[in-house]
Design a protein around this motif. Structure first.
Motif, PDB file in Angstrom:
ATOM      1  N   ILE A  24       0.837  -1.202   0.000  1.00  0.00           N
ATOM      2  CA  ILE A  24       0.000   0.000   0.000  1.00  0.00           C
ATOM      3  C   ILE A  24       0.872   1.252   0.000  1.00  0.00           C
ATOM      4  CG2 ILE A  24      -1.600   1.385   1.372  1.00  0.00           C
ATOM      5  CD1 ILE A  24      -2.885  -1.226   2.319  1.00  0.00           C
ATOM      6  N   GLU A  25       1.890   1.280   0.864  1.00  0.00           N
ATOM      7  CA  GLU A  25       2.753   2.457   0.955  1.00  0.00           C
ATOM      8  C   GLU A  25       3.495   2.691  -0.348  1.00  0.00           C
ATOM      9  OE1 GLU A  25       4.854   3.679   4.764  1.00  0.00           O
ATOM     10  OE2 GLU A  25       6.562   3.057   3.554  1.00  0.00           O
ATOM     11  N   ALA A  26       3.915   1.607  -1.000  1.00  0.00           N
ATOM     12  CA  ALA A  26       4.705   1.743  -2.223  1.00  0.00           C
ATOM     13  C   ALA A  26       3.858   2.027  -3.456  1.00  0.00           C
ATOM     14  CB  ALA A  26       5.527   0.474  -2.447  1.00  0.00           C
ATOM     15  N   PHE A  27       2.694   1.394  -3.561  1.00  0.00           N
ATOM     16  CA  PHE A  27       1.953   1.415  -4.824  1.00  0.00           C
ATOM     17  C   PHE A  27       0.542   1.983  -4.734  1.00  0.00           C
ATOM     18  CE2 PHE A  27       4.823  -2.358  -4.911  1.00  0.00           C
ATOM     19  CZ  PHE A  27       5.750  -1.839  -5.800  1.00  0.00           C
ATOM     20  N   GLY A  28       0.033   2.221  -3.527  1.00  0.00           N
ATOM     21  CA  GLY A  28      -1.272   2.844  -3.393  1.00  0.00           C
ATOM     22  C   GLY A  28      -2.421   1.937  -3.824  1.00  0.00           C
ATOM     23  N   TYR A  29      -3.465   2.571  -4.372  1.00  0.00           N
ATOM     24  CA  TYR A  29      -4.721   1.862  -4.635  1.00  0.00           C
ATOM     25  C   TYR A  29      -5.157   1.863  -6.094  1.00  0.00           C
ATOM     26  CZ  TYR A  29      -5.069   2.355   0.441  1.00  0.00           C
ATOM     27  OH  TYR A  29      -4.819   2.302   1.786  1.00  0.00           O
ATOM     28  N   ASP A  30      -4.338   2.419  -6.972  1.00  0.00           N
ATOM     29  CA  ASP A  30      -4.820   2.577  -8.357  1.00  0.00           C
ATOM     30  C   ASP A  30      -3.889   1.967  -9.393  1.00  0.00           C
ATOM     31  OD1 ASP A  30      -2.762   4.342  -8.048  1.00  0.00           O
ATOM     32  OD2 ASP A  30      -3.832   6.094  -8.814  1.00  0.00           O
ATOM     33  N   LYS A  31      -3.111   0.941  -8.994  1.00  0.00           N
ATOM     34  CA  LYS A  31      -2.251   0.237  -9.948  1.00  0.00           C
ATOM     35  C   LYS A  31      -2.991  -0.975 -10.509  1.00  0.00           C
ATOM     36  CE  LYS A  31       1.524   2.727  -9.487  1.00  0.00           C
ATOM     37  NZ  LYS A  31       0.972   3.800  -8.657  1.00  0.00           N
ATOM     38  N   ASP A  32      -2.733  -1.296 -11.772  1.00  0.00           N
ATOM     39  CA  ASP A  32      -3.441  -2.425 -12.369  1.00  0.00           C
ATOM     40  C   ASP A  32      -2.989  -3.769 -11.805  1.00  0.00           C
ATOM     41  OD1 ASP A  32      -0.919  -2.530 -13.491  1.00  0.00           O
ATOM     42  OD2 ASP A  32      -1.597  -2.417 -15.571  1.00  0.00           O
ATOM     43  N   PHE A  33      -1.781  -3.819 -11.209  1.00  0.00           N
ATOM     44  CA  PHE A  33      -1.291  -5.077 -10.649  1.00  0.00           C
ATOM     45  C   PHE A  33      -1.628  -5.247  -9.167  1.00  0.00           C
ATOM     46  CE2 PHE A  33       2.212  -1.981 -10.474  1.00  0.00           C
ATOM     47  CZ  PHE A  33       2.494  -1.964  -9.110  1.00  0.00           C
TER      48      PHE A  33
END
Length: 264
Positions: A31-40
């Motif tokens: 969550i800290e690195a990639f958040g909530y809006d990545k396709d993976f």
């Protein structure tokens, strides 16, 4: 009720998962690195009648991690997983009792099972002083193929086809670091972190090439890596299933906090 989680839920999610921050290192770190809006990466949450969060499900690429602090909607989580994977074999991991609740339904196509101990370390008190740090080097993107090469030489490791891609992504996004020793440009021992975030880091890939074992090389690498991470105020976490390895980690200050199940 289960629904998709978004940035608007962040504070609620963070508070909920931080109750067992080490066990939730992978979810918190992603969550800290990639958040909530990545396709993976996607997250779902189960809420009770008072709209309190009671369970979370993470999809990271083809991997799934569920977490709950009590009884949760097992069938609801399974439906989400099957909706995205169909009958394909899935990678599932998590706290022992939570994963067992899913596997007992016997409807998911699960791969090879591994049950490990989950341990954490919060202090440098048990680390010795390794002074010749110039022999231990920090890896860069240019070293990725050599790291994959030594990991491929370890019979106990089961590298995924995406291992190289994941390692590169980890380095580029600063959620992982690797240290190593070498001899004539061949990496002889290495250890890495993954899923790093502001509070913790997971130790992975501790290995020594067979012909260089029993020289203390992996211990030297771990000494440098562990001290660096702990000095940043992070908790170190790791999995182990080998009693001999477990005894080494405990001498370094690790304490068992539970068990972790992985399906690969």
């Amino acid at each position: 009720m289960i629904r998709k989680l978004t940035e608007k839920d962040h504070e609620l999610i963070w508070s909920f998962l931080s109750n067992e921050s080490s066990m939730n290192l992978f979810i918190l770190g992603d969550i800290e690195a990639f958040g909530y809006d990545k396709d993976f990466q996607e997250l779902w949450g189960e809420f009770d009648e008072l709209n309190q969060l009671k369970a979370v499900l993470l999809r990271f690429h083809q991997s799934w991690i569920p977490y709950a602090n009590g009884v949760f909607d097992v069938d609801g989580f399974i439906s989400i997983i099957k909706e995205h994977t169909g009958d394909d074999q899935i990678m599932l991991s998590g706290k022992e009792e939570i994963v067992r609740a899913l596997e007992e339904r016997n409807v998911l196509n699960l791969g090879r099972k591994q049950v490990t101990y989950f341990a954490e370390c919060k202090t440098t008190e048990n680390l010795s002083s390794y002074d010749d740090k110039k022999l231990v080097k920090k890896a860069t993107i240019e070293d990725v193929d050599r790291i994959i090469d030594i990991r491929s030489s370890i019979a106990e490791f089961n590298l995924l086809p995406s291992a190289r891609e994941i390692l590169i992504q980890s380095m580029k996004s600063n959620v992982g670091r690797t240290y190593y020793t070498e001899d004539n440009s061949i990496i002889t021992a290495s250890a890495s972190t993954t899923a790093e975030y502001s509070k913790a880091a997971m130790i992975v890939g501790v290995c020594t090439r067979k012909e260089y074992r029993r020289r203390g090389l992996a211990s030297n690498v771990m000494e440098v890596l562990f001290r660096e991470v702990l000095d940043e105020g992070k908790t170190l976490c790791l999995f182990y299933d080998n009693p001999e390895a477990g005894s080494i980690y405990k001498r370094l200050g690790f304490v068992d906090i539970g068990k972790w199940i992985m399906y690969r």
